[in-house]
Design a protein around this motif. Sequence first.
Motif, short mmCIF file in Angstrom:
data_model
loop_
_atom_site.label_atom_id
_atom_site.label_comp_id
_atom_site.label_asym_id
_atom_site.label_seq_id
_atom_site.Cartn_x
_atom_site.Cartn_y
_atom_site.Cartn_z
N LEU A 85 0.83 -1.21 0.00
CA LEU A 85 0.00 0.00 0.00
C LEU A 85 0.86 1.26 0.00
N GLU A 86 1.94 1.25 0.76
CA GLU A 86 2.83 2.41 0.78
C GLU A 86 3.46 2.65 -0.57
N ARG A 87 3.82 1.56 -1.26
CA ARG A 87 4.39 1.72 -2.62
C ARG A 87 3.35 2.25 -3.60
N LYS A 88 2.09 1.96 -3.30
CA LYS A 88 0.99 2.47 -4.14
C LYS A 88 0.59 3.89 -3.73
N ARG A 89 1.39 4.49 -2.84
CA ARG A 89 1.19 5.88 -2.41
C ARG A 89 -0.06 6.07 -1.56
N TYR A 90 -0.43 5.07 -0.80
CA TYR A 90 -1.48 5.23 0.19
C TYR A 90 -0.87 5.87 1.43
N THR A 91 -1.64 6.75 2.07
CA THR A 91 -1.22 7.33 3.34
C THR A 91 -1.67 6.40 4.47
N ILE A 92 -0.74 6.03 5.34
CA ILE A 92 -1.02 5.08 6.41
C ILE A 92 -1.18 5.83 7.73
N VAL A 93 -2.25 5.55 8.43
CA VAL A 93 -2.50 6.12 9.76
C VAL A 93 -2.73 4.97 10.74
N GLU A 94 -1.97 4.96 11.85
CA GLU A 94 -2.10 3.90 12.83
C GLU A 94 -3.42 4.01 13.57
N GLY A 95 -4.00 2.85 13.88
CA GLY A 95 -5.23 2.80 14.64
C GLY A 95 -5.07 1.92 15.87
N GLU A 96 -6.12 1.83 16.69
CA GLU A 96 -6.05 1.05 17.91
C GLU A 96 -5.94 -0.45 17.61
N LYS A 97 -6.60 -0.90 16.56
CA LYS A 97 -6.61 -2.33 16.27
C LYS A 97 -5.90 -2.67 14.97
N GLY A 98 -5.25 -1.71 14.37
CA GLY A 98 -4.57 -1.96 13.11
C GLY A 98 -4.14 -0.64 12.48
N PHE A 99 -4.42 -0.51 11.21
CA PHE A 99 -4.10 0.75 10.55
C PHE A 99 -5.14 1.04 9.48
N ARG A 100 -5.11 2.28 9.04
CA ARG A 100 -6.02 2.71 7.98
C ARG A 100 -5.20 3.32 6.86
N ALA A 101 -5.59 3.05 5.64
CA ALA A 101 -4.89 3.55 4.46
C ALA A 101 -5.86 4.38 3.62
N SER A 102 -5.37 5.48 3.08
CA SER A 102 -6.23 6.34 2.25
C SER A 102 -5.44 6.90 1.08
N LYS A 103 -6.17 7.23 0.03
CA LYS A 103 -5.55 7.75 -1.19
C LYS A 103 -6.55 8.64 -1.92
N HIS A 104 -6.04 9.66 -2.57
CA HIS A 104 -6.85 10.55 -3.41
C HIS A 104 -7.89 11.32 -2.58
N ARG A 105 -7.49 11.83 -1.42
CA ARG A 105 -8.41 12.66 -0.64
C ARG A 105 -8.78 13.94 -1.40
N ILE A 106 -7.96 14.37 -2.35
CA ILE A 106 -8.25 15.57 -3.13
C ILE A 106 -9.57 15.46 -3.87
N GLY A 107 -9.98 14.19 -4.12
CA GLY A 107 -11.25 13.98 -4.83
C GLY A 107 -12.46 14.47 -4.07
N ASN A 108 -12.32 14.68 -2.75
CA ASN A 108 -13.45 15.16 -1.95
C ASN A 108 -13.92 16.53 -2.40
N ILE A 109 -13.01 17.36 -2.89
CA ILE A 109 -13.40 18.72 -3.30
C ILE A 109 -13.65 18.81 -4.80
N GLY A 110 -13.71 17.66 -5.47
CA GLY A 110 -13.92 17.67 -6.93
C GLY A 110 -15.18 18.41 -7.35
N SER A 111 -16.29 18.15 -6.64
CA SER A 111 -17.55 18.80 -7.02
C SER A 111 -17.48 20.31 -6.80
N SER A 112 -16.81 20.74 -5.71
CA SER A 112 -16.70 22.18 -5.45
C SER A 112 -15.82 22.87 -6.48
N VAL A 113 -14.74 22.20 -6.90
CA VAL A 113 -13.89 22.77 -7.94
C VAL A 113 -14.68 22.86 -9.25
#
Length: 416
Positions: free
Chosen positions: A122-150
């Motif tokens: 996932l890291e090689r695929k450029r996912y951002t990793i955030v540690e969690g209590e029971k594991g971790f969470r990975a996210s990518k392309h958060r910029i897409g959230n503002i696509g409709s506003s742009v």
Amino acid sequence: MTIDKFIRRLTSLGLAIILFIFIAAYSIIGTVLPQGLQREFYIESYPAMGSIITALQFDQVYSSWIFRILLFLFIVNLAGCTLRILPGQLKKMKKDHFPKPKPDGDNLHAENMDIQKFRGILERKRYTIVEGEKGFRASKHRIGNIGSSVTHLGIIIIILGSFIGNMFAQEGFFNMLPGDVKGFPQYGFSLRLDDFRLGFRDNGTVDQYYSDVTVLRPEGEEWSDTMWVNNPLKVDKVDFYQTSYGWASSLSILGPEGEEQNALLRNGESYFYQPGHLTVYLYGYFPNMTITSLGEPITMTEQELNPYYAVILYEFGNHVSSDILEPGQSIQYKDFKLTFTDSSLYTGLTFRKDFGYIFVMLGSLLMTLGLIFSFYFYPKHIQVEEKSIRTITRQNTWGFDYQVRQLVQQSTEKEE
């Protein structure tokens, strides 16, 4: 009605749809109906609707106050809608924001997978990793959230550019015969019509009309081009559009002493001959004339195959004669001899200098960028816990699940 309720209605999706329908309808009218012509053209061409067309400004749709109000309301609606959803979108872009997976979503965990290897993939695929209590969470392309506003911002800027262009654009309409020169001293050039011609289909109807023009400048520089309906001419940010054509007919009136007066009449125009208190009204020039069952002259085509003139004479305002004449045929009335010698095609050109061009270009760029964010860089989230891998995305769920399954499969493969 409270202010909050009024603002909600003003920025509602329902109002946006209604405004969009009205704007689209006005735009269709502006495309189908010839724009910027003289009022008489609409009265003569659309006898039943001519007055309504001019009263509702359908003859100048894009500069009408109705169209401007619709654009203004649409800008307010879209801007309000964008401001309402933007805070939530910006919140979703924060690194610590992570949506909850659907309870009924598929669990993509594999028994023999290597979680650390999966994380490295996932890291090689450029996912951002955030540690969690029971594991971790990975996210990518958060910029897409503002696509409709742009996208909304791009549309607002485009409409704003159109609004500014309609408010401050310099435009006008004029007719030209071959050989005429129209000066535009405010722009530093003149336009000469070298030739105007019609193109015909096999059935005789007009297929296209062409203007051969030359641009003249005070310093002697000149260049020539051909324009037609779908090929406007652009000179120093001034656009020229081929919008209409017609016939101009040459009238000669010979007096009793041999004195001659000449005039050039378009269909529906009159010429007042002072010596005889005579008004010559050209009802119409018909290049290929036929007579209807009601006795009305009409032209079958614009090709000069059977040309005739329909002429009405008035003396002191009283009707004295109605005649159908061939080119060169004369009317003798008292001591006056009237002759329509020939007719020439003229072209109607519209020119426009639009100051909203830069806004339209910028808005188009932002709208395209917003659509790319929305449909190609949409947010992707992966929640990894013990014995659980779940995906969260707002679109193409099946495709995203398939991609993650492939990554999980790679984490189960042993290195050689």
